[in-house]
Design a protein around this motif. Structure first.
Motif, short mmCIF file in Angstrom:
data_model
loop_
_atom_site.label_atom_id
_atom_site.label_comp_id
_atom_site.label_asym_id
_atom_site.label_seq_id
_atom_site.Cartn_x
_atom_site.Cartn_y
_atom_site.Cartn_z
N CYS A 153 -21.21 3.30 -32.50
CA CYS A 153 -21.49 4.45 -31.63
C CYS A 153 -20.57 4.44 -30.41
CB CYS A 153 -22.95 4.44 -31.19
SG CYS A 153 -24.11 4.89 -32.49
N ARG A 154 -20.29 3.26 -29.91
CA ARG A 154 -19.33 3.14 -28.80
C ARG A 154 -17.98 3.71 -29.21
NH1 ARG A 154 -16.09 -2.32 -27.36
NH2 ARG A 154 -14.68 -1.42 -25.81
N ALA A 155 -17.52 3.39 -30.42
CA ALA A 155 -16.23 3.89 -30.88
C ALA A 155 -16.25 5.39 -31.09
CB ALA A 155 -15.85 3.18 -32.19
N LEU A 156 -17.37 5.92 -31.58
CA LEU A 156 -17.47 7.34 -31.88
C LEU A 156 -17.66 8.19 -30.63
CD1 LEU A 156 -19.78 7.11 -35.02
CD2 LEU A 156 -17.41 7.95 -35.01
N ALA A 157 -18.44 7.70 -29.68
CA ALA A 157 -18.79 8.48 -28.48
C ALA A 157 -18.99 7.53 -27.31
CB ALA A 157 -20.05 9.31 -28.74
N PRO A 158 -17.92 7.04 -26.73
CA PRO A 158 -18.03 5.99 -25.71
C PRO A 158 -18.77 6.38 -24.45
CG PRO A 158 -15.76 6.80 -25.90
CD PRO A 158 -16.52 7.36 -27.05
N ALA A 159 -18.92 7.68 -24.18
CA ALA A 159 -19.58 8.11 -22.94
C ALA A 159 -21.10 8.13 -23.04
CB ALA A 159 -19.07 9.49 -22.53
N ILE A 160 -21.65 8.01 -24.25
CA ILE A 160 -23.11 8.04 -24.41
C ILE A 160 -23.68 6.67 -24.06
CG2 ILE A 160 -25.03 8.34 -26.02
CD1 ILE A 160 -23.17 10.14 -27.68
N PRO A 161 -24.64 6.57 -23.12
CA PRO A 161 -25.28 5.28 -22.85
C PRO A 161 -25.93 4.73 -24.11
CG PRO A 161 -25.82 6.86 -21.13
CD PRO A 161 -25.16 7.63 -22.23
N ARG A 162 -25.80 3.41 -24.30
CA ARG A 162 -26.28 2.79 -25.53
C ARG A 162 -26.93 1.46 -25.21
NH1 ARG A 162 -20.87 3.39 -25.11
NH2 ARG A 162 -19.78 1.46 -24.59
N GLY A 163 -27.89 1.09 -26.04
CA GLY A 163 -28.63 -0.14 -25.79
C GLY A 163 -28.92 -0.90 -27.06
N ILE A 164 -29.25 -2.17 -26.88
CA ILE A 164 -29.60 -3.04 -27.99
C ILE A 164 -31.05 -3.46 -27.85
CG2 ILE A 164 -29.17 -5.29 -29.05
CD1 ILE A 164 -26.20 -4.86 -28.33
N ILE A 165 -31.80 -3.33 -28.93
CA ILE A 165 -33.20 -3.74 -28.98
C ILE A 165 -33.23 -5.16 -29.54
CG2 ILE A 165 -35.52 -3.08 -29.72
CD1 ILE A 165 -34.18 -0.44 -30.77
N ALA A 166 -34.08 -6.01 -28.97
CA ALA A 166 -34.15 -7.39 -29.44
C ALA A 166 -35.53 -7.97 -29.22
CB ALA A 166 -33.10 -8.25 -28.74
N THR A 167 -35.71 -9.14 -29.81
CA THR A 167 -36.94 -9.90 -29.66
C THR A 167 -36.56 -11.37 -29.84
OG1 THR A 167 -39.21 -10.17 -30.47
CG2 THR A 167 -37.53 -9.74 -32.12
#
Length: 252
Positions: A153-167
């Motif tokens: 997603c970063r490569a496709l649309a770098p301006a969109i805020p993005r996050g990682i879900i984890a546990t």
């Protein structure tokens, strides 16, 4: 680091799959649940799964049968076939991502989860999501459990805020056939995050606090969501160790 997440918009209670209440006939990830969240002034979290051609639809499970009278997988069906389905016992349709964005129309912030089983996404799925998200007029961000999805997603649309879900995957590994012991450790400690350049993280409330989530907030200064907050005890944990709860089963 990725694009900045607007704290003024997003640091608020986020309704998990909308403000749903099955006892009242308001099902998760449906139009009525999203309207209820909007009416309450809450942010909305939702899930995206691909149709047969990669068109994103708002649905949590890959299998339809928990909520719909169908034994099919969502990615077995075309958009036209999915549009004909209704949630069990209702005349409520499964929303496409495009219809969901039109319904919300920028009124509340959206935290959109791209579902993944840690395998290669269906062709066109991420491209459609990022294209529609980039064109949306309103506060929105994307997230996934799979760091590779966010890197794409970063490569496709770098301006969109993005996050990682984890546990803590050493305790809660929902993909034991895909995540071995070594990778469980790397995902638990967010060691695969670099290529994604996340704007935020979202960590399981029952795993908090951890040294790595404290470093995310206190060292890196990144927002930390926590999920899924359902009890008073979990509310207290979220208030102390995270910035915003993704909540379900109560009204903050």
């Amino acid at each position: 680091m990725g694009p900045t997440l607007d704290r003024a918009q997003f640091i608020r209670p986020i309704a998990h799959r909308g403000l749903h209440d099955r006892n009242a006939g308001i099902l998760e990830n449906t139009g009525p649940a999203f309207v209820a969240a909007i009416d309450g002034g809450y942010g909305i979290e939702c899930d995206l799964q691909p149709a047969l051609d990669g068109t994103p639809f708002v649905f949590h499970d890959r299998a339809l049968k928990r909520l719909v009278d169908s034994d099919k997988l969502i990615d077995d069906l075309s958009p036209a076939e999915l549009a004909k389905l209704r949630y069990r016992g209702q005349d409520t349709p499964i929303l496409s991502y495009a219809d969901f964005l039109a319904l919300v129309g920028g009124r509340v912030p959206l935290v959109v989860e791209i579902k993944s089983d840690f395998d290669q996404p269906k062709a066109g799925f991420l491209e459609a999501i990022t294209s529609m998200t980039a064109a949306y007029k309103g506060p929105i961000c994307l997230k996934s459990f799979d760091p590779a999805v966010m890197a794409r997603c970063r490569a496709l649309a770098p301006a969109i805020p993005r996050g990682i879900i984890a546990t803590d995957y050493t305790v809660n590994n929902w993909w034991p056939n895909r995540i071995d012991a070594s990778r469980a450790i790397s995902l638990t400690y967010l060691l695969e995050s670099r290529e994604a350049e996340p704007s935020f993280f979202s960590y399981h409330v029952r795993a908090l606090p951890t040294p790595v989530t404290r470093f995310v907030r206190e060292g890196l200064g990144l927002p930390l969501f926590t999920w899924t907050v359902r009890t008073e005890r979990e509310r207290a944990i979220a208030a102390k160790w995270a910035d915003a709860p993704v909540f379900e089963g109560y009204r903050p």
